[in-house]
Scaffold this active site. Structure first.
Site, PDB file in Angstrom:
ATOM      1  N   ASN A 147      16.931 -10.738  42.738  1.00  0.00           N
ATOM      2  CA  ASN A 147      17.274  -9.413  42.230  1.00  0.00           C
ATOM      3  C   ASN A 147      17.024  -9.353  40.726  1.00  0.00           C
ATOM      4  O   ASN A 147      17.207 -10.335  40.005  1.00  0.00           O
ATOM      5  CB  ASN A 147      18.705  -8.992  42.608  1.00  0.00           C
ATOM      6  CG  ASN A 147      19.785  -9.966  42.204  1.00  0.00           C
ATOM      7  OD1 ASN A 147      19.561 -11.167  42.118  1.00  0.00           O
ATOM      8  ND2 ASN A 147      20.973  -9.455  41.963  1.00  0.00           N
TER       9      ASN A 147
ATOM     10  N   GLU B  46      18.043  -6.759  37.818  1.00  0.00           N
ATOM     11  CA  GLU B  46      18.791  -5.553  37.437  1.00  0.00           C
ATOM     12  C   GLU B  46      18.212  -4.954  36.155  1.00  0.00           C
ATOM     13  O   GLU B  46      17.355  -5.543  35.497  1.00  0.00           O
ATOM     14  CB  GLU B  46      20.273  -5.901  37.286  1.00  0.00           C
ATOM     15  CG  GLU B  46      20.879  -6.328  38.613  1.00  0.00           C
ATOM     16  CD  GLU B  46      22.370  -6.623  38.529  1.00  0.00           C
ATOM     17  OE1 GLU B  46      22.911  -6.767  37.404  1.00  0.00           O
ATOM     18  OE2 GLU B  46      22.993  -6.717  39.599  1.00  0.00           O
TER      19      GLU B  46
ATOM     20  N   CYS C  87      16.337  -5.220  44.474  1.00  0.00           N
ATOM     21  CA  CYS C  87      16.974  -6.307  45.224  1.00  0.00           C
ATOM     22  C   CYS C  87      16.005  -7.464  45.435  1.00  0.00           C
ATOM     23  O   CYS C  87      14.785  -7.292  45.395  1.00  0.00           O
ATOM     24  CB  CYS C  87      17.437  -5.814  46.594  1.00  0.00           C
ATOM     25  SG  CYS C  87      18.620  -4.466  46.571  1.00  0.00           S
TER      26      CYS C  87
ATOM     27  N   GLU D 282      15.315  -8.960  48.236  1.00  0.00           N
ATOM     28  CA  GLU D 282      14.494  -8.822  49.448  1.00  0.00           C
ATOM     29  C   GLU D 282      13.260  -7.965  49.174  1.00  0.00           C
ATOM     30  O   GLU D 282      12.154  -8.282  49.612  1.00  0.00           O
ATOM     31  CB  GLU D 282      15.319  -8.184  50.573  1.00  0.00           C
ATOM     32  CG  GLU D 282      16.527  -9.000  51.006  1.00  0.00           C
ATOM     33  CD  GLU D 282      17.800  -8.674  50.225  1.00  0.00           C
ATOM     34  OE1 GLU D 282      17.718  -8.306  49.021  1.00  0.00           O
ATOM     35  OE2 GLU D 282      18.887  -8.786  50.827  1.00  0.00           O
TER      36      GLU D 282
ATOM     37  N   CYS E 299      20.839  -4.850  51.987  1.00  0.00           N
ATOM     38  CA  CYS E 299      21.350  -3.490  51.860  1.00  0.00           C
ATOM     39  C   CYS E 299      20.491  -2.542  52.712  1.00  0.00           C
ATOM     40  O   CYS E 299      19.430  -2.925  53.223  1.00  0.00           O
ATOM     41  CB  CYS E 299      21.353  -3.054  50.397  1.00  0.00           C
ATOM     42  SG  CYS E 299      19.730  -2.590  49.756  1.00  0.00           S
TER      43      CYS E 299
ATOM     44  N   CYS F 139      16.803  -2.145  51.618  1.00  0.00           N
ATOM     45  CA  CYS F 139      15.985  -3.319  51.949  1.00  0.00           C
ATOM     46  C   CYS F 139      15.736  -3.405  53.449  1.00  0.00           C
ATOM     47  O   CYS F 139      14.642  -3.795  53.867  1.00  0.00           O
ATOM     48  CB  CYS F 139      16.658  -4.587  51.439  1.00  0.00           C
ATOM     49  SG  CYS F 139      16.551  -4.743  49.645  1.00  0.00           S
TER      50      CYS F 139
HETATM   51 ZN    ZN Z   1      18.647  -4.389  48.924  1.00  0.00          ZN
END
Ligand code: ZN
Length: 138
Positions: A49, A51, A60, A62, A93, A96
């Site tokens: 990830n 940010e 993210c 993934e 999430c 993803c």
């Molecule tokens: Zn995600």
């Protein structure tokens, strides 16, 4: 007896996901995630990830792994392995799940905590009524 196509690659996936997790850029959430994709031709491609101060601009692990894999020429995937330091294994999430579904619902999704707790699903389990490319052509 069914052979698990992921089993021979679990150690490599775990190592790649853990290494990516260690490189995660998560100064805001402090929630470090590493993801490693197993391609159909047994390559392992990782993402973490990343940010951003403008929060929605972050990505993210993934989706980072998918972007790296597609850029490297891969579009067929067998598994995604997700490492976090959470108490419980962390599934992808919703966003993803949608991005992973673009490339197939039979994907094995394996998540592991730092303490070694592991969970496994298929993407079809996690996204039971998916929006897929076929919807665009129905
Ligand atoms: Zn995600």
């Amino acid at each position: 007896m069914t052979l698990d196509p992921v089993a021979p690659h679990l150690a490599a996936l775990r190592a790649a996901a853990d290494e990516a997790m260690a490189r995660a850029y998560a100064p805001y959430s402090k929630f470090h995630v590493g993801a490693a994709l197993l391609t159909a031709d047994a390559q392992v491609i990782a993402g973490c990830n990343v940010e951003n101060a403008a929060y929605p601009s972050g990505i993210c692990a993934e989706r980072g792994a998918i972007a790296a894999a597609v850029a490297a020429g891969h579009r067929r995937f067998v598994a995604v392995y997700i490492s976090t330091a959470a108490e419980t294994p962390t599934p992808p999430c919703g966003m993803c799940r949608q991005v992973l579904a673009e490339f197939g619902l039979d994907l094995a999704v394996i998540a592991r905590t730092a303490a070694g707790r592991e969970a496994r699903w298929t993407l079809r389990d996690l996204l039971p009524a998916p929006f897929t490319p076929s919807q665009l052509h129905a």
